[in-house]
Motif scaffolding. Structure first.
Motif, short mmCIF file in Angstrom:
data_model
loop_
_atom_site.label_atom_id
_atom_site.label_comp_id
_atom_site.label_asym_id
_atom_site.label_seq_id
_atom_site.Cartn_x
_atom_site.Cartn_y
_atom_site.Cartn_z
N THR A 193 2.12 3.77 -35.97
CA THR A 193 3.02 3.25 -34.93
C THR A 193 2.33 2.25 -34.01
O THR A 193 3.00 1.46 -33.34
CB THR A 193 3.58 4.41 -34.08
OG1 THR A 193 2.49 5.16 -33.53
CG2 THR A 193 4.45 5.32 -34.93
N GLY A 194 1.01 2.26 -33.95
CA GLY A 194 0.29 1.34 -33.07
C GLY A 194 -0.23 0.09 -33.77
O GLY A 194 -0.90 -0.73 -33.14
N ASP A 195 0.07 -0.05 -35.07
CA ASP A 195 -0.40 -1.20 -35.85
C ASP A 195 0.65 -2.30 -35.81
O ASP A 195 1.79 -2.10 -36.21
CB ASP A 195 -0.67 -0.76 -37.29
CG ASP A 195 -1.38 -1.83 -38.11
OD1 ASP A 195 -1.00 -3.02 -38.00
OD2 ASP A 195 -2.29 -1.48 -38.87
N PHE A 196 0.27 -3.50 -35.37
CA PHE A 196 1.23 -4.58 -35.21
C PHE A 196 1.78 -5.11 -36.53
O PHE A 196 2.78 -5.84 -36.54
CB PHE A 196 0.62 -5.72 -34.39
CG PHE A 196 -0.40 -6.56 -35.14
CD1 PHE A 196 -0.07 -7.83 -35.59
CD2 PHE A 196 -1.68 -6.09 -35.35
CE1 PHE A 196 -1.00 -8.61 -36.26
CE2 PHE A 196 -2.62 -6.85 -36.02
CZ PHE A 196 -2.28 -8.13 -36.48
N LEU A 197 1.16 -4.75 -37.65
CA LEU A 197 1.64 -5.20 -38.95
C LEU A 197 2.37 -4.12 -39.74
O LEU A 197 2.99 -4.40 -40.76
CB LEU A 197 0.47 -5.70 -39.80
CG LEU A 197 -0.06 -7.09 -39.49
CD1 LEU A 197 -1.29 -7.39 -40.34
CD2 LEU A 197 1.01 -8.14 -39.72
N PHE A 198 2.31 -2.89 -39.28
CA PHE A 198 2.87 -1.78 -40.05
C PHE A 198 4.35 -1.98 -40.37
O PHE A 198 5.15 -2.36 -39.52
CB PHE A 198 2.69 -0.46 -39.29
CG PHE A 198 3.41 0.70 -39.92
CD1 PHE A 198 2.95 1.23 -41.11
CD2 PHE A 198 4.55 1.23 -39.34
CE1 PHE A 198 3.62 2.29 -41.71
CE2 PHE A 198 5.21 2.30 -39.93
CZ PHE A 198 4.75 2.83 -41.11
#
Length: 219
Positions: A193-198
């Motif tokens: 949830t904290g990954d800008f690319l997920f």
């Protein structure tokens, strides 16, 4: 699978890998932190961030992992750590590696759900500490799907690093087709949830102790 690089005379693989050779090799010496700053700032400014960044948890949960046929696998950036001409092998595990291992099984199909035989699948990743080998081919390798489009990869569970949740990089290409560059993610990892690319559409599916993913490539 042999543990040798593709060289002239190896048939279709040569033409595929020629497309990689123009990639700048000086990215090996660039720090991960600097590249994350560059990519993160660029995508946020021009609006090319993956749609999943703006997806709510509720809508994320409603999306199906592993795209079904009729809709191609979402692409994602290669990042700065791709190196062409990796060894041909279906196991990235080498002597002395002690981190947790994982197996990824899957299939490459087209938009009509037909298998894509002999598709090129090129993997690269960081180790359990979040470090990439930018001088050699540790945790890097390519393989070709079988006549049913199926493949198996044995590797280590990748680690997280600042700004990124654990992920596998991959390039998929049918013979004479376009290259699909994307990334795969571990299901239920707290860092997602904290990954800008997920993107939840790129979640591997857990099958017992293994994982599964079906790549859908454009015709």
């Amino acid at each position: 699978m042999s543990d040798q690089r593709v060289v002239a005379g190896s048939g279709d693989a040569v033409g595929i890998h020629k497309q990689y050779r123009s990639i700048e090799m000086n990215t090996r010496r660039t720090s991960r932190r600097r590249w994350l700053q560059i990519f993160g700032g660029l995508f946020l400014q021009v609006g090319l961030v993956a749609p999943a960044i703006f997806t709510t948890r509720k809508s994320s949960a409603q999306q199906t992992a592993t795209p079904s046929c009729g809709r191609s696998t979402p692409p994602q950036i290669a990042g700065p750590f791709f190196i062409p001409q990796s060894p041909e092998r279906n196991s990235l595990i080498e002597p002395g590696m002690k981190a947790k291992r994982m197996r990824l099984m899957g299939q490459v199909v087209d938009m009509r759900c037909q298998p894509v035989p002999s598709a090129l699948i090129d993997f690269w990743q960081c180790d359990e500490r979040g470090e990439y080998d930018n001088r050699g081919f540790r945790l890097r390798g390519h393989q070709f799907a079988d006549r049913k489009g199926q493949f198996v990869l044995d590797t280590l569970v990748p680690g997280a690093y600042p700004g990124r949740t654990p992920h596998l990089h991959v390039r998929v290409q049918r013979r004479g087709g376009q290259i699909l560059t994307t990334q795969l993610y571990l299901p239920d990892h707290p860092g997602n949830t904290g990954d800008f690319l997920f993107d939840p559409r790129l979640l591997m599916v857990a099958r017992g102790s293994d994982f599964y993913y079906q790549f859908v490539v454009a015709d």
